[in-house]
Design an enzyme around this catalytic site. Structure first.
Site, short mmCIF file in Angstrom:
data_model
loop_
_atom_site.label_atom_id
_atom_site.label_comp_id
_atom_site.label_asym_id
_atom_site.label_seq_id
_atom_site.Cartn_x
_atom_site.Cartn_y
_atom_site.Cartn_z
N HIS A 285 0.94 -1.03 -0.01
CA HIS A 285 0.16 -0.16 0.02
C HIS A 285 0.78 1.18 -0.07
O HIS A 285 1.98 1.16 0.66
CB HIS A 285 -0.97 -0.19 1.20
CG HIS A 285 -1.83 -1.02 1.19
ND1 HIS A 285 -2.79 -1.64 2.33
CD2 HIS A 285 -2.27 -2.20 0.09
CE1 HIS A 285 -3.38 -2.51 1.81
NE2 HIS A 285 -3.26 -2.79 0.32
N HIS B 159 -10.15 -3.33 -6.41
CA HIS B 159 -9.32 -4.70 -6.54
C HIS B 159 -9.85 -5.86 -6.24
O HIS B 159 -10.04 -6.77 -7.26
CB HIS B 159 -7.96 -4.58 -6.29
CG HIS B 159 -7.21 -3.48 -6.92
ND1 HIS B 159 -5.96 -3.15 -6.14
CD2 HIS B 159 -7.34 -2.78 -7.85
CE1 HIS B 159 -5.51 -2.19 -6.99
NE2 HIS B 159 -6.33 -1.77 -7.95
N HIS C 279 -4.58 -4.61 -12.59
CA HIS C 279 -4.71 -4.01 -11.34
C HIS C 279 -3.54 -3.24 -10.99
O HIS C 279 -3.22 -2.54 -10.17
CB HIS C 279 -5.36 -4.37 -10.18
CG HIS C 279 -4.52 -5.41 -9.35
ND1 HIS C 279 -3.59 -6.46 -9.96
CD2 HIS C 279 -4.26 -5.46 -8.05
CE1 HIS C 279 -2.73 -6.84 -9.03
NE2 HIS C 279 -2.93 -6.42 -7.68
#
Lengths: 494, 142
Positions: A218, A342, A417
């Site tokens: 992240h 996602h 993604h």
């Protein structure tokens, strides 16, 4: 007959000769490959990316997915695929509604992990003297890293409101604009979320984490729009060549992780009760209309809404940071481009083998990518299609694409993604030093703020596939087309 | 079954996985396998406990078989870390059969935990008999 547990002991290797080449960018594993397969597997990849996919157990995991009951069409595998657990990352499957199944394992633990992109009119050249300060301000204002607590503590009642309202909750708090909600998948709120279907444990894990990035892959990133390929669409999205943009990648934090943990555990009983045969226990599922299936769906939606609110809170912090560094108007002028999920199961209608079917589309490490005319888009995007946000690895370019109408029959309207990992975290840590990597990236003009040097090493660009190759594949395959390419200039990681 | 406590020797090793973490664990019996799996998890995240007062907790879990109890046991330890900031270095399995686990764990607040683990997964999970006892490979979502 080959063993059903394909990825278990003595894992069956899928070789290139097991694939049938349909076109330059599409390969198929037919159902004749294994007697338990209910649908074929379609892999979107070029010559190099198919070799990457054959390099780990991703395709074996895809075959496992194809053995699940109630699937229709095919299992679609995106070019950024890599080995995961249960469903490979970059996998899409569709199960009939209501006769088919729903699977918490096929959605994964980070429910509605996703990406949000904001566009700024601030020119990169004029921002250069402030980038170091901007990186530090974003790092300070956007909590990140292992165990980092949230910036927005919630009461019990408020937590339930977040679960029901998603990003819309943030509007009442002054953390969002109407345009943000318009430009978010599902307008930032999945209907039918029920916080009562999430355990107290899940709520306890998520309570203090709203407005946090977390760790792992992240990140929050500032980019410069390096090249525009579709100027009309880019203008509508607010993307201008030479100007700044912000990407936020995170999900539902401990709340979603615990919901998936709870339901994967509960469904171990469900598969016995419903007599479902599984190729891998992580792929546990229940009939869509069963009490178990419906409870999971309502809890998953609660986690998805939490994730929309989480990215909204981080967008608010990003705007606050721009305001602190560039002055009072800079925050407001950071406009949302789009926000996409996602990891999610969605009820959608698709043309499948000539028939219009309602299906539960499970996307894991794949995004929705619908074409022009889709009613779930804001009116200004409807003539163009849904924005597809494809972050690269830290240090490499990212892409903004648009879904196509033709894609709806290729991959249930789905796209890649990201870049997709190609090197294990263990190997990355062994071969790359975080502090050296940071120095190299900073030499290239990328300001890095990271809480952990080993964590930074795990996410090194070398550990990922070439994102532009992935994007070339989805564009040539007809899944999406290019709008703009972004280049990183500041990265915040946990 | 007599209770089983934390051993002196570690019997786990990290193995390659493209995106997540995987590790292989061995134990001479099921209880030792569970303890080694917990120690392996704590080792992978670089857990260190704060000095000072110690905390003991009782854990009771149900499952459908050994594998589901193993996942529940490790996820319980993750939950106790994430919700209460606790880690444990003394693990006592008091009862373990195919469907029930009872354990007493003693530890302290964690002062170091270097890696977020989202969950322990069931991916290809199978406890296997080997010459020296039992072996299992666990995949963690990180």
């Amino acid at each position: 007959m080959p063993p059903l547990n394909l990825t278990g002991g003595g894992a069956m290797t899928i070789r290139k000769q097991d694939l049938q080449r349909i076109s330059d960018y599409l390969w198929e594993i037919p159902t004749s490959f294994h007697p338990e397969m209910n649908v074929p597997v379609w892999i979107f990849a070029d010559e190099d990316l198919i070799e990457d996919a054959l390099g780990d157990l991703s395709l074996t995991q895809a075959v496992n997915v194809a053995c699940l009951p109630g699937l229709v069409g095919h299992v679609a595998i995106m070019p950024d695929v890599h080995q995961g657990y249960g469903m490979p990352i970059g996998g899409v499957m569709a199960a009939r509604v209501p006769e088919g199944i729903i699977s918490p394992g096929a959605v994964g633990y980070d429910i509605n992990c996703g990406v949000r992109v904001l566009a700024s009119p601030i020119e990169y050249q004029s921002a250069i003297p402030y980038l170091n300060d901007l990186a530090s301000t974003l790092y300070r204002n956007c909590p990140s890293g292992v165990g980092k607590g949230g910036s927005l503590p919630l009461s019990v009642e408020e937590f339930d409101r977040v679960c029901r309202q998603g990003a819309r909750w943030a509007l009442g708090k002054g953390y969002a604009t109407e345009e943000d909600l318009e430009r978010t998948e599902e307008f930032g709120c999945l209907e039918g979320a029920d916080p009562a279907k999430a355990s107290q444990r899940a709520k306890r894990r998520g309570k203090g984490q709203l407005g946090t990035l977390g760790a792992g892959n992240h990140f929050l990133e500032v980019d410069v729009v390096e090249e525009v390929f579709d100027s009309e669409a880019a203008a509508v999205m607010g993307l201008q060549a030479g100007c700044l943009a912000v990407q936020i990648h995170c999900g539902s934090r401990g709340f979603g992780h615990q919901i998936c943990t709870d339901y994967v555990q509960d469904f171990q009983w469900a598969v016995i009760n419903y007599g479902i045969k599984l190729p891998d226990r992580e792929l546990v599922c229940a009939p869509f209309n069963s009490p178990e299936g419906q409870a999971y769906l309502a809890a998953m939606k609660a986690a998805a809404n939490y994730a929309f609110a989480n990215r909204q809170a981080l967008a608010y912090h990003a705007r606050r940071s721009f305001q602190e560094v560039f002055g009072s108007q800079a925050g407001q002028s950071l406009r949302q481009v789009y926000d996409i999920a996602h990891n999610m199961a969605k009820i959608e209608t698709h043309q499948i083998e000539g028939e219009e079917l309602t299906v539960c589309v499970h996307r894991k490490g794949a995004t929705r990518a619908f074409g022009a005319g889709f009613s779930g888009l804001p009116s200004e995007y409807r003539p163009f299609g849904q924005p597809v946000l494809v972050p690269g690895s830290m240090g490499t370019e990212s892409w903004i694409l648009l879904g196509t109408k033709a894609n709806e029959e290729l991959s249930f309207g789905s796209s890649c993604h990201g870049a997709g990992r190609v090197m294990s975290r263990r190997q990355a840590k062994r071969t790359i030093r975080g502090d050296r990597l940071r120095a190299e990236l900073e030499k290239e003009g990328i300001n890095i703020r990271a809480g952990s040097m080993p964590g930074l090493a795990e996410e090194a660009p070398q550990a990922y596939k070439n994102v532009s190759r992935v994007v070339e594949t989805v564009t040539h395959a007809g899944i999406a087309h290019k709008v703009a390419r972004l280049r990183p200039i500041a990265v915040v990681k946990g | 079954m007599p209770s089983s406590e934390s051993p002196q020797v570690n019997n786990f090793e990290e193995i390659e996985h493209t995106a997540d973490w995987a590790y292989r664990v061995r134990g001479e019996n099921l209880a030792q396998l569970f303890i080694q799996a917990a120690l392996g998890l704590y080792s992978l995240v670089g857990m260190e406990l704060a000095s000072g007062s110690r905390i003991t907790q009782e854990i009771q879990l149900k499952g459908i078989d050994g594998e589901s109890l193993l996942v529940a046991w490790l996820n319980e330890l993750l939950y106790l870390h994430e919700s209460e900031g606790l880690g444990f270095d003394r693990l006592e399995i008091q009862h373990l059969d195919e469907k029930n686990l009872q354990a007493k764990v003693t530890g302290a607040p964690t002062q170091q935990w270097l890696k977020d683990i989202k969950a322990v997964t069931y991916h290809n999970l199978a406890i296997r008999k080997i010459e020296s006892g039992l072996e299992v490979t666990l995949v963690l979502d990180v």
